[in-house]
Design a protein around this motif. Structure first.
Motif, PDB file in Angstrom:
ATOM      1  N   THR B  21     -89.818  62.639  98.018  1.00  0.00           N
ATOM      2  CA  THR B  21     -91.136  62.667  97.381  1.00  0.00           C
ATOM      3  C   THR B  21     -92.238  62.690  98.432  1.00  0.00           C
ATOM      4  O   THR B  21     -92.139  62.011  99.451  1.00  0.00           O
ATOM      5  CB  THR B  21     -91.276  61.416  96.495  1.00  0.00           C
ATOM      6  OG1 THR B  21     -90.324  61.514  95.436  1.00  0.00           O
ATOM      7  CG2 THR B  21     -92.667  61.301  95.908  1.00  0.00           C
ATOM      8  N   HIS B 120     -91.663  57.726  89.536  1.00  0.00           N
ATOM      9  CA  HIS B 120     -91.248  58.762  88.600  1.00  0.00           C
ATOM     10  C   HIS B 120     -89.765  59.041  88.810  1.00  0.00           C
ATOM     11  O   HIS B 120     -89.233  58.863  89.904  1.00  0.00           O
ATOM     12  CB  HIS B 120     -92.035  60.040  88.867  1.00  0.00           C
ATOM     13  CG  HIS B 120     -91.870  60.471  90.286  1.00  0.00           C
ATOM     14  ND1 HIS B 120     -92.682  60.021  91.297  1.00  0.00           N
ATOM     15  CD2 HIS B 120     -90.939  61.253  90.888  1.00  0.00           C
ATOM     16  CE1 HIS B 120     -92.280  60.508  92.450  1.00  0.00           C
ATOM     17  NE2 HIS B 120     -91.217  61.252  92.235  1.00  0.00           N
ATOM     18  N   THR B 121     -89.094  59.469  87.765  1.00  0.00           N
ATOM     19  CA  THR B 121     -87.722  59.968  87.913  1.00  0.00           C
ATOM     20  C   THR B 121     -87.593  61.261  87.125  1.00  0.00           C
ATOM     21  O   THR B 121     -88.237  61.441  86.094  1.00  0.00           O
ATOM     22  CB  THR B 121     -86.651  58.983  87.392  1.00  0.00           C
ATOM     23  OG1 THR B 121     -86.931  58.678  86.028  1.00  0.00           O
ATOM     24  CG2 THR B 121     -86.623  57.705  88.196  1.00  0.00           C
ATOM     25  N   GLY B 127     -85.654  60.386  92.045  1.00  0.00           N
ATOM     26  CA  GLY B 127     -87.098  60.283  91.950  1.00  0.00           C
ATOM     27  C   GLY B 127     -87.694  59.690  93.196  1.00  0.00           C
ATOM     28  O   GLY B 127     -87.153  59.813  94.286  1.00  0.00           O
TER      29      GLY B 127
END
Lengths: 205, 205, 205, 205, 205, 205
Positions: B21, B120-121, B127
């Motif tokens: 991420t 978030h996933t 995520g």
């Protein structure tokens, strides 16, 4: 820029099959002392060192890859060296997403150019990545296997075939227009370099 | 503040079922060129592009969600745009953990207010998250599904039902006193907004 | 240094069995309000609060560990407090990889000395780590279990035996010469402290 | 067939975020006593019961799904019952991969017909599956959510939206000829049933 | 019953941080030859043996646990032995879910009584379980740590503290009536045995 | 033995990055109809078919591996065929753990001889294994890559380089005496075959 310390380029440590990756653009990825097993783990009962099969991963040099595990004094020639300097301003990576080197923004000076390194996976599909802002996402040299796995308690290192690196690629005009990308397999180094996004590490003047 | 570049808001990339991420408050989350498949992966034998089912996730716009996969030229209207500016000082997010907007500390000026976005996933429960210090943890708008999944080699994007976002919530007085929190399910947007922590992005003057 | 806010030291949050760790050297790890369950999660259909078995992990105080789950008003004495200050320059951690405290570089002043904290795992082997550049990788005190797990919807916290912390260790001369490290199990606190790398958090003057 | 015992249909148990699934066609999936928390875990130091957020998953009845967590005496009406009988010969499932019920092989008699249940995932993407030979892969009734999650230490059960079931589907003639399958989303029960493969559980005479 | 072969009780093998567990009630869990590293792995390019840190897990004997890694000829006294016999009928485990031994169904004869073993986890939270129908779910003896981890390429075995076993427990009357179970920690062997469900392995006459 | 049906040899299905493996010795691994995407998934809201990047894995034939994705009518020549027969007695695999073929026990007749197949991993390190009792753990032919990955919604199949198979190996006399095994890399097929354990599938007369 004044030198703070020199050391060895740590990419990530894996303990009990869980990995934590260092940002290659920050000082924490430059460990002063190299060891295949630079950490121990503890729970409420005790601390343990080198008892389980924990691992460390290090950026590698350009030396040709050996086939067999590397041991003892031979290891050092395969581990990339690093220096930590005191910079007057933060360095930032800029990525072109095509095969030409992006220029630094106006008022920023060039530190180095390279290839856009995104993330990596090693044993057990554990891995991590680099912030694309960090200078750690812009490696000076492109190689399909830019790091080496060391197996802590055995004291050896090895280039395994199921270790992966992920790189930003150039985006074609067709894809920009929304068409599905075409599957490609690139076997030669020149093909590979012609596909990877270029980057520039710049520093505010 | 001088503009460095504009682009598309990348949340994360997933290669071989492993995600990395980007920090939404840093320049690396703003890619100049949009592509459903902006990277390739390499091992010692070869590099591969668009051969496996890799994915990219992007912040989405406020446009109403379509039910079907989105393809070709339609994608652009659902992908959030971004600009990278040269700030005179670092920006910091401040979170209230209740429903009133926190004020900036003395000597800091306001950049924007928003909702406290934590993590978030997406597919396969992969995520990531945002540092709560980063301006990326303070999204201007609250939506239950603030990002979209693009499937690289197919060249399409889709809003899937099993994609989750996690947000800081307001803490009630009872919980502060140590009582167990009460289970709640919130179906309307107004109920949801009344539950999420507010935040403020501030910059040192 | 002017105080911005005070709060409770959050290490990480785990939602739906996926963890995201805060950098202990940055302001985002200092939450103003403590709650065993400080977040909710949403998908396109609804938002949920305290419905599933989500968790939060917090740095703990030096108080002796209780055997049983801790509830209600008792929790606060086990949760470490924090303050966020406005620093004139960034703080950086320096690690010695041996048992002597490293000195700050010339032109940098000392903030505190400590032990080199690398990473951690909790329930379900989920966890995270600290950037070795961050002041969060240098904890003032060494304990085998420096954090506590709180189970959101039940409103209780507990020191579990299968929660692990990982620390940089001193590297022996033999290992530096490339020999395989020797397995060790350390049961007493004095043995443990004699093995863990020391660190220094420094700030540019 | 003589009855050995009756009980409750256990699908799987999850301890410390790791799941182990029972074969629904074998006696081990029929527990005599229902409990939201039917197990404990041990390491070399101690055994623990109901201390962490462990879970159990059970086949559910046809009763309409409640929105809220189910507690106490209400649970029993949602948990499917089972009986274990002594069969003169092993039962085998046969799957048609289309929407007509397959017939039993010659010399085999029919036990029941159903829908081809393949696998499932629950919290944290943990899950499991059924051997397609086992009678447990042929559920008499089709429902999108054929099981319920019970949260051990809280003593409640809940139908969560991010719990998934996977079913064999009918294969179209176009796909059999090697064409890529078409994406479909099926919202009504009749549409769904018209898509799922049928099966027959047969016993050697 | 005629003896087919004797050997060593394999619980599971872990290759590249992925585990596969053998059913302890079937012949495949009885390997004729013991080795810390009984397998190799291959991809399209080559096969590798003992190159990475793969592991094997074996049922252990009742010998008191040593603190240090066990090597060479010492290993054999800690590895449980097994025999594979040709049974006239299949054996089935019956579990009581309380502390009294269940009786075999009418027309079935007793093979052995034991404790209800459900599942296990080892390094990296990998693990597996036993079908509750299989005789492998009924271990004659209860121990908190019924198996040992061997580290393939090092040729040693070790009893690690973060290796877990999961057992069916007796269900109290209050829980049967739907009340939330009470958290318990059991430190002595007699307390532990008084909590674990009993089982009986029976064979059709 | 009477034929029940013929079909295609399914190894495992992966939905939402979670795999479930079929026992190759049981009828459930022989699907009558081949499809790259033989299943759909459902939650309480809807069922979905071919919408995400789900996968199926099939035993492959001996045809030389193609370099590119295989599509349309070409797929069938790479997918192994199977038949399900009604056996008068159960078949059992016997493994020698050396390079000579083990003989069937007295009173058992030979069905086939082969190589001892243990487990496999594919995309995202997901995978599974075979019970060493099952005839599915004894593959007639040894190949480093005995199965092929099909990407459901694209309708193509591919032999990827990071797909692994795991095999029982012969154990040397030195290892039997407790010495650490020696690392080996085997590149030619004859070297590989000389290292893999042999097996025999036998049936009670």
């Amino acid at each position: 820029m004044p030198l703070l310390w020199s050391g060895y380029s740590l990419l990530y440590l894996e303990g009990q099959e869980k990995a934590y990756t260092q940002d290659l653009g920050r000082a924490g990825s430059c460990l002063r002392v190299f060891s295949t097993m630079p950490f121990s783990y503890c729970n409420s009962a005790a601390c343990h060192y080198a008892s389980r099969n924990d691992k460390s991963y290090w950026l590698s040099t350009n030396n040709p890859l050996p086939m067999m595990p590397i041991s003892c004094g031979e290891i050092y020639q395969y581990i990339s060296r690093c220096v930590v300097c005191e910079a007057p301003a933060p360095a930032v990576a800029v990525h072109s997403q095509n095969t030409s080197v992006p220029s630094c923004p106006i008022g920023w000076s060039s530190l180095w150019i390279g290839y856009s390194f995104l993330m990596h996976t090693g044993s057990g599909d554990e891995g991590g990545g680099q912030s694309l802002t960090s200078s750690g996402s812009c490696l000076k040299d492109f190689r399909t296997q830019p790091f080496v796995e060391c197996q802590g308690p055995r004291g050896t290192c090895h280039f395994f075939a199921n270790v992966y690196s992920f790189w930003l690629t150039g985006v074609s005009h067709k894809e920009e227009q929304g068409l599905a990308p075409q599957t490609r397999t690139l076997k030669t180094t020149s093909q590979q370099r012609a596909c990877i996004s270029r980057c520039h590490v710049c520093m505010k003047q």
